[in-house]
Every structure is written in C-alpha cells, then in structure tokens.
Design a protein around this motif. Structure first.
Motif, mmCIF file in Angstrom:
data_model
loop_
_atom_site.group_PDB
_atom_site.id
_atom_site.type_symbol
_atom_site.label_atom_id
_atom_site.label_comp_id
_atom_site.label_asym_id
_atom_site.label_seq_id
_atom_site.Cartn_x
_atom_site.Cartn_y
_atom_site.Cartn_z
ATOM 1 N N ILE A 1 0.851 -1.187 0.000
ATOM 2 C CA ILE A 1 0.000 0.000 0.000
ATOM 3 C C ILE A 1 0.886 1.236 0.000
ATOM 4 N N GLY A 2 0.691 2.104 -0.992
ATOM 5 C CA GLY A 2 1.592 3.244 -1.105
ATOM 6 C C GLY A 2 0.895 4.513 -1.523
ATOM 7 N N SER A 3 1.669 5.563 -1.540
ATOM 8 C CA SER A 3 1.174 6.870 -1.970
ATOM 9 C C SER A 3 2.106 7.437 -3.020
ATOM 10 N N VAL A 4 1.515 8.110 -3.996
ATOM 11 C CA VAL A 4 2.289 8.675 -5.094
ATOM 12 C C VAL A 4 3.160 9.837 -4.611
ATOM 13 N N VAL A 5 2.782 10.437 -3.483
ATOM 14 C CA VAL A 5 3.596 11.464 -2.833
ATOM 15 C C VAL A 5 3.485 11.251 -1.330
ATOM 16 N N LEU B 1 4.061 -0.906 3.607
ATOM 17 C CA LEU B 1 3.843 0.451 3.115
ATOM 18 C C LEU B 1 4.989 0.891 2.217
ATOM 19 N N PHE B 2 4.677 1.752 1.245
ATOM 20 C CA PHE B 2 5.715 2.356 0.417
ATOM 21 C C PHE B 2 5.226 3.723 -0.044
ATOM 22 N N GLY B 3 6.160 4.526 -0.510
ATOM 23 C CA GLY B 3 5.744 5.819 -1.041
ATOM 24 C C GLY B 3 6.862 6.509 -1.796
ATOM 25 N N PHE B 4 6.471 7.356 -2.727
ATOM 26 C CA PHE B 4 7.416 8.113 -3.533
ATOM 27 C C PHE B 4 7.851 9.377 -2.794
ATOM 28 N N GLN B 5 9.124 9.715 -2.949
ATOM 29 C CA GLN B 5 9.614 10.955 -2.356
ATOM 30 C C GLN B 5 9.048 12.167 -3.081
ATOM 31 N N ARG B 6 9.020 12.108 -4.396
ATOM 32 C CA ARG B 6 8.453 13.168 -5.216
ATOM 33 C C ARG B 6 7.523 12.546 -6.244
ATOM 34 N N ASN C 1 8.033 -2.298 6.504
ATOM 35 C CA ASN C 1 7.440 -3.629 6.681
ATOM 36 C C ASN C 1 7.356 -4.425 5.383
ATOM 37 N N ILE C 2 8.293 -4.185 4.469
ATOM 38 C CA ILE C 2 8.325 -4.931 3.212
ATOM 39 C C ILE C 2 9.617 -5.743 3.176
ATOM 40 N N SER C 3 9.463 -7.052 3.125
ATOM 41 C CA SER C 3 10.640 -7.938 3.188
ATOM 42 C C SER C 3 11.385 -8.007 1.866
#
Length: 365
Positions: free
Chosen positions: A98-102, A121-126, A155-157
């Motif tokens: 589950i991530g966010s584009v920003v 979780l993951f997400g882009f810096q910009r 939490n991503i292996s």
C-alpha cells in the motif's frame, strides 16, 4: 502482470493508470465518479509518445477492486488520505503493498496509525510525473519525466521486487531509500508552494483585484528564491538531527543546480514543464483574486509545511522563516495552527500534524 489498483482520479492517477495499462498491467481505478470514466485511457507525453491502455475495472466500491490487488497506489491529496485508508482498510489483503504517489503529505504517519504497525507500506519521495488531465476519465498529458524515482518502504521484506514492479510500470529507474523519513520529509511542494504563495500574496488585502492570472513558476522572482533558500536551510537543520541519509534530499540550490537567489530564479523560470502552471486564483469582478480554497493552500500548508514544523518542534529546532510563512498561511485559510511561536492543539485535528509519541515510535520501529 501484476494487479494494480489506483485510488483517486486526479492527473497523476490518470497518467499512471493509462501508462501502466498500456504496458499490460492489470489496472483498476477506485474513484467516486466511475460513471465518468471510459474503459480505455489515452496518455500523451512530452516526447510525442501516445499510450493507450484498457482498464480492468473502474468502481466506487473498494470491495470490487481492492482485495486482489498486488499494489494499491493512492493518488490523492493529503486531506483525502485518511478517509480513503479507512474506506479500503476492511478489504486489504495482508501481503498487499500500500503506497502513496507522494509521501510529503503525511502518508506514512497516517497509514501506520490507521492500518497497523505491520502493514506493508511504500511511497514516492516526489511525484513521478508532471501531469495534467485532458478529458476526465478519458485522456491526460504527461508533461515531464524524472530521471530517477526514489521510494521508501516499511514492513516490506522484498522491497527490490516492489521497486522492479514500479520501475517497469513507470518506465523510469527506481531507487530504494534507506528510511521512510527520506520520503516523508521533502523540500519540494511543502516548501516551494507555501513560500511562493507568501511572496506573491502576503501584501494582498480584501478588495485587491489582479488584472490577469500570472504563471506560478514563469514569473518566479528573487524574493521568492531568497525566502525559499532560507526555509530550506532551516529544513536541513531538522534533517541533520534525524536518522536519515541526507544525499537523497539535497539542498534546493544543489537540486536546481544554482548558487544564489538570482541563479535559482533563472533556473526555476527556465523549466519547460513548469511553464503552463498557473497561480491558484479565481475570478472576482473584472479580474482575479487568490484562491485560498485551492489545493495549494488546503494541502501544502496543513499537509506539507505543517508536517515539517511538527518534526522541527519535536526535535527542538527553531524555524523562524518557516514560522513566518506558516503563520501567514494559517491566517488566510482561517486556522490557528501556531500561537505564540508554538503549535497549538486548537486546529490541528484533520491536518498532517505528528505527535512526538507517534514520531518516536515509528523511527524506532
């Protein structure tokens, strides 16, 4: 191909969905307005390429598009993230990314608090692209690419696998950051937009009318650059006491290959992808006034600059220039985030404000 669910129907959602679908990804859209979408999206880019992709599904019901998704990507403004996370929470599979584009609008902090401490979780810096909608639900313009995309994970292996998926889908190299803070705290929009708005409108009074809408970047001036440099220096003082690698978050003078306010002004004015971006204004009488209800105000102050100020206060770093901009911003949008030089509890609900308890819990995780 992986199953991707894009949450949100903004410009980035259009471009990422259309481009991903054109490459063969199984792309679904979760939107409040599914009836306005066509099954095929068309995206043209700044290099003359045209991408056409068939969407797998478009729905307003998370139960129809969330459960089987490998990757859920939120393409939403900061003020919409919390509500969307709560809406999709019952349907998220345990191993879904589950991530966010920003991420500078508070995604990691909100997702950790709302979804639990173990969710991937993951997400882009910009933002990965500069994008604009052409016809809603049908077509969009990709106005600018980045040389490299940087993402942070929690939490991503197997973050390398996720990086490969995103790299293929975005057609841009992806680099993994060492810490979620390196994506959550950035000196892009959270500094750029509020500083520029302050420089443009700090002397505006009710009744003042502008004859036209100026470009936001192509009329950039040295006053904006000088204040931006000062705020960025304060921002980097905050970074210097955090467990982050500074390299992925360069000073803005370095990022824009400049050495002083004048050269920074020239550089920002010269960026082709920035040229068509207007100042957020609305019609009033025979002219225009600042649009204090625009996303530039309602996102970049409470879900941008305020996050930086929250962390600065937790780390006991003084930020007089950031405070100056934030105090002006809160006044024009009718809030009271700061009182007597400190953040106040009065209006912090519903913002990106971070408590010291949550902050320390996450950096120790």
């Amino acid at each position: 191909m992986e199953k991707i669910c894009i949450c949100g129907g903004g410009a980035l959602g259009h471009v990422i969905a259309g481009k991903g679908a054109s490459l063969g990804f199984h792309v679904s859209i979760l939107t409040r307005h599914p009836e306005q979408w066509q099954q095929q999206l068309v995206v043209d880019d700044c290099n003359g390429n045209v991408f056409q992709g068939q969407l797998a599904a478009v729905s307003s019901d998370p139960a129809e598009v969330i459960p089987e998704a490998t990757v859920i990507l939120l393409c939403l403004p900061g003020f919409a993230i919390e509500e969307e996370l709560l809406r999709i929470k019952p349907y998220i599979s345990p191993n879904t990314y589950i991530g966010s584009v920003v991420c500078c609008t508070g995604f990691f902090f909100m997702a950790y608090r709302l979804l639990g401490e173990e969710i991937p979780l993951f997400g882009f810096q910009r933002a990965p692209y500069i994008a604009r909608v052409d016809k809603y639900g049908c077509s969009a313009h990709l106005l600018g690419y980045k040389k490299e995309l940087q993402i942070a994970t929690m939490n991503i292996s197997d973050p390398e696998r996720l990086g490969s998926i995103l790299e293929e889908m975005m057609s841009t190299p992806v680099r993994l950051l060492a810490n979620f803070l390196e994506a959550s705290l950035t000196n892009s929009n959270p500094l750029l937009h509020p500083v520029r708005l302050y420089a443009m409108f700090r002397n505006w009074h009710k009744g003042d009318i502008y004859p036209e809408i100026p470009g936001f970047y192509n009329t950039w001036d040295d006053e904006s650059s000088s204040l931006l440099i000062a705020c960025d220096e304060e921002f980097h003082k905050v970074l210097s006491v955090l467990p982050v690698v500074i390299t992925p978050i360069p000073a803005l003078l370095d990022y824009y290959e400049s050495h002083d306010a004048a050269s920074l002004t020239r550089k920002i004015r010269s960026i082709v992808a920035f040229q068509p971006i207007p100042t957020p204004m609305k019609a009033e009488g025979e002219g225009y006034i600042p649009d204090f209800g625009s996303r530039y105000f309602l996102e970049d102050f409470p879900f941008g600059l305020l996050i930086i100020k929250s962390v600065a206060e937790i780390m006991q770093i003084d930020t007089p220039h950031i405070d100056e901009v934030l105090i002006w911003g809160q006044r024009v949008i009718g809030k009271n985030y700061m009182r007597n030089g400190r953040l106040s509890e009065a209006d912090l609900r519903g913002t990106g404000y971070i408590t010291a308890e949550l902050f320390y819990k996450m950096i120790k995780a």
